[in-house]
Design a protein around this motif. Structure first.
Motif, PDB file in Angstrom:
ATOM      1  N   UNK A 104      12.905 -12.542 -30.370  1.00 33.67           N
ATOM      2  CA  UNK A 104      13.215 -12.315 -28.956  1.00 33.67           C
ATOM      3  C   UNK A 104      12.073 -12.826 -28.080  1.00 33.67           C
ATOM      4  N   UNK A 105      10.829 -12.579 -28.491  1.00 35.12           N
ATOM      5  CA  UNK A 105       9.692 -13.116 -27.735  1.00 35.12           C
ATOM      6  C   UNK A 105       9.846 -14.636 -27.565  1.00 35.12           C
ATOM      7  N   UNK A 106      10.171 -15.329 -28.639  1.00 37.09           N
ATOM      8  CA  UNK A 106      10.299 -16.792 -28.589  1.00 37.09           C
ATOM      9  C   UNK A 106      11.468 -17.209 -27.693  1.00 37.09           C
ATOM     10  N   UNK A 107      12.588 -16.508 -27.787  1.00 36.23           N
ATOM     11  CA  UNK A 107      13.739 -16.821 -26.945  1.00 36.23           C
ATOM     12  C   UNK A 107      13.406 -16.598 -25.471  1.00 36.23           C
ATOM     13  N   UNK A 108      12.717 -15.503 -25.177  1.00 38.34           N
ATOM     14  CA  UNK A 108      12.343 -15.198 -23.795  1.00 38.34           C
ATOM     15  C   UNK A 108      11.374 -16.238 -23.241  1.00 38.34           C
ATOM     16  N   UNK A 109      10.393 -16.633 -24.045  1.00 37.98           N
ATOM     17  CA  UNK A 109       9.463 -17.669 -23.590  1.00 37.98           C
ATOM     18  C   UNK A 109      10.197 -18.979 -23.340  1.00 37.98           C
ATOM     19  N   UNK A 110      11.098 -19.349 -24.240  1.00 39.71           N
ATOM     20  CA  UNK A 110      11.857 -20.596 -24.078  1.00 39.71           C
ATOM     21  C   UNK A 110      12.732 -20.555 -22.830  1.00 39.71           C
ATOM     22  N   UNK A 111      13.199 -19.366 -22.452  1.00 36.06           N
ATOM     23  CA  UNK A 111      14.040 -19.213 -21.259  1.00 36.06           C
ATOM     24  C   UNK A 111      13.210 -19.067 -19.986  1.00 36.06           C
ATOM     25  N   UNK A 112      11.882 -19.080 -20.112  1.00 36.58           N
ATOM     26  CA  UNK A 112      11.020 -18.988 -18.943  1.00 36.58           C
ATOM     27  C   UNK A 112      10.820 -17.578 -18.422  1.00 36.58           C
ATOM     28  N   UNK A 113      11.066 -16.582 -19.247  1.00 41.47           N
ATOM     29  CA  UNK A 113      10.874 -15.192 -18.820  1.00 41.47           C
ATOM     30  C   UNK A 113       9.391 -14.850 -18.732  1.00 41.47           C
ATOM     31  N   UNK A 114       9.084 -13.891 -17.870  1.00 44.78           N
ATOM     32  CA  UNK A 114       7.692 -13.462 -17.716  1.00 44.78           C
ATOM     33  C   UNK A 114       7.337 -12.302 -18.627  1.00 44.78           C
ATOM     34  N   UNK A 115       8.357 -11.611 -19.164  1.00 41.60           N
ATOM     35  CA  UNK A 115       8.056 -10.496 -20.063  1.00 41.60           C
ATOM     36  C   UNK A 115       9.305 -10.097 -20.842  1.00 41.60           C
ATOM     37  N   UNK A 116       9.032  -9.351 -21.926  1.00 47.06           N
ATOM     38  CA  UNK A 116      10.066  -8.675 -22.708  1.00 47.06           C
ATOM     39  C   UNK A 116       9.746  -7.189 -22.623  1.00 47.06           C
ATOM     40  N   UNK A 117      10.767  -6.379 -22.401  1.00 48.90           N
ATOM     41  CA  UNK A 117      10.556  -4.935 -22.343  1.00 48.90           C
ATOM     42  C   UNK A 117      11.688  -4.230 -23.068  1.00 48.90           C
ATOM     43  N   UNK A 118      11.410  -3.003 -23.534  1.00 45.43           N
ATOM     44  CA  UNK A 118      12.427  -2.224 -24.219  1.00 45.43           C
ATOM     45  C   UNK A 118      12.077  -0.750 -24.195  1.00 45.43           C
ATOM     46  N   UNK A 119      13.049   0.049 -24.628  1.00 46.23           N
ATOM     47  CA  UNK A 119      12.905   1.494 -24.726  1.00 46.23           C
ATOM     48  C   UNK A 119      13.120   1.906 -26.175  1.00 46.23           C
ATOM     49  N   UNK A 120      12.573   3.026 -26.532  1.00 42.91           N
ATOM     50  CA  UNK A 120      12.939   3.667 -27.794  1.00 42.91           C
ATOM     51  C   UNK A 120      12.853   5.164 -27.580  1.00 42.91           C
ATOM     52  N   UNK A 121      13.500   5.888 -28.442  1.00 46.91           N
ATOM     53  CA  UNK A 121      13.446   7.342 -28.319  1.00 46.91           C
ATOM     54  C   UNK A 121      12.083   7.828 -28.798  1.00 46.91           C
ATOM     55  N   UNK A 122      11.580   8.858 -28.149  1.00 45.80           N
ATOM     56  CA  UNK A 122      10.257   9.392 -28.500  1.00 45.80           C
ATOM     57  C   UNK A 122      10.184   9.845 -29.951  1.00 45.80           C
ATOM     58  N   UNK A 123      11.307  10.205 -30.557  1.00 51.18           N
ATOM     59  CA  UNK A 123      11.311  10.661 -31.950  1.00 51.18           C
ATOM     60  C   UNK A 123      11.315   9.517 -32.960  1.00 51.18           C
ATOM     61  N   UNK A 124      11.436   8.291 -32.498  1.00 45.30           N
ATOM     62  CA  UNK A 124      11.511   7.135 -33.390  1.00 45.30           C
ATOM     63  C   UNK A 124      10.102   6.705 -33.817  1.00 45.30           C
ATOM     64  N   UNK A 125       9.432   7.570 -34.546  1.00 50.49           N
ATOM     65  CA  UNK A 125       8.009   7.383 -34.855  1.00 50.49           C
ATOM     66  C   UNK A 125       7.743   6.169 -35.734  1.00 50.49           C
ATOM     67  N   UNK A 126       8.617   5.872 -36.679  1.00 45.80           N
ATOM     68  CA  UNK A 126       8.393   4.704 -37.536  1.00 45.80           C
ATOM     69  C   UNK A 126       8.372   3.424 -36.706  1.00 45.80           C
ATOM     70  N   UNK A 127       9.376   3.266 -35.845  1.00 43.35           N
ATOM     71  CA  UNK A 127       9.437   2.063 -35.004  1.00 43.35           C
ATOM     72  C   UNK A 127       8.273   2.030 -34.021  1.00 43.35           C
ATOM     73  N   UNK A 128       7.900   3.169 -33.493  1.00 44.09           N
ATOM     74  CA  UNK A 128       6.822   3.209 -32.508  1.00 44.09           C
ATOM     75  C   UNK A 128       5.497   2.752 -33.103  1.00 44.09           C
ATOM     76  N   UNK A 129       5.291   2.951 -34.387  1.00 43.14           N
ATOM     77  CA  UNK A 129       4.070   2.442 -35.013  1.00 43.14           C
ATOM     78  C   UNK A 129       4.002   0.925 -34.903  1.00 43.14           C
TER      79      UNK A 129
END
Length: 147
Positions: A104-129
Motif C-alpha cells: 500500500x505504501x508503494x501504491x500510495x507513493x506511485x499515486x502521488x499521495x502524501x501519506x497512508x493512514x489507518x485505524x486498528x482496535x486498541x485490543x489488536x495488540x499483535x498487529x499494533x506491535x
C-alpha cells in the motif's frame, strides 16, 4: 518466505471472500451479502477510488489489504486510507502483514499521495506491535455516528 502480493482480478473472488469473511469475524462483525458483493465490484471498477490486493503463498491467498485514495484538506496531494488488512491466522508472524502494508505504501507513493493512514482496535495488540515499528501513532481518537 515466498509471498507474492498481487492486485485482485475478477478471477480472485473465491480466494478473496473467505479472507474478507475472516476479517469481519475477527472484528466480530457481519455484513449483508449485498454489501460484500458491492465492495468486490468497487475493487474491479477503475472509476472507484478503492483498491485491493491479495498475498499469495504457494498458490493460496493468505492475506488481503484494501485501501482508498481520497482528497484531504491538509495537503495538495491525496491521502491513502488503508481500510482493511487481514492475514490468515495460520500465517501470523510470517511477515505477510508488513508486506501488505508496504504494498500500500508503494501504491500510495506511485499515486502521488502524501501519506497512508489507518485505524486498528486498541485490543489488536499483535498487529499494533508491527504498526508501532512501521508507522507513527497520531494520538487521535476516533468518534463515529452510525446512520
Amino acid at each position: 518466505m515466498n509471498i507474492e502480493i498481487c492486485p485482485i482480478s475478477p478471477a480472485d473472488h473465491a480466494a478473496w471472500l473467505p479472507l474478507w469473511q475472516g476479517y469481519l469475524h475477527f472484528y466480530q462483525s457481519e455484513l449483508p451479502a449485498e454489501v460484500s458483493a458491492m465492495t468486490w465490484q468497487r475493487f474491479l471498477d477503475p472509476s472507484e477510488p478503492t483498491h485491493a490486493a491479495l498475498a499469495w503463498r504457494d498458490g493460496k491467498a493468505v492475506g488481503l489489504v484494501q485501501w482508498i485514495f481520497h482528497c484531504t484538506n491538509w495537503s495538495v496531494e491525496s491521502s491513502c486510507y488503508l481500510q482493511d488488512l487481514f492475514v490468515a491466522a495460520d500465517q501470523s508472524g510470517a511477515g505477510i502483514g508488513r508486506l501488505l502494508i508496504e504494498h500500500v505504501y508503494a501504491q500510495a507513493q506511485a499515486a502521488g499521495c502524501s501519506r497512508v493512514h489507518w485505524l486498528t482496535h486498541e485490543s489488536n495488540s499483535d498487529a499494533r506491535q508491527l504498526y508501532d515499528r512501521i508507522a507513527e501513532r497520531s494520538g487521535f481518537i476516533q468518534y463515529r455516528k452510525q446512520f
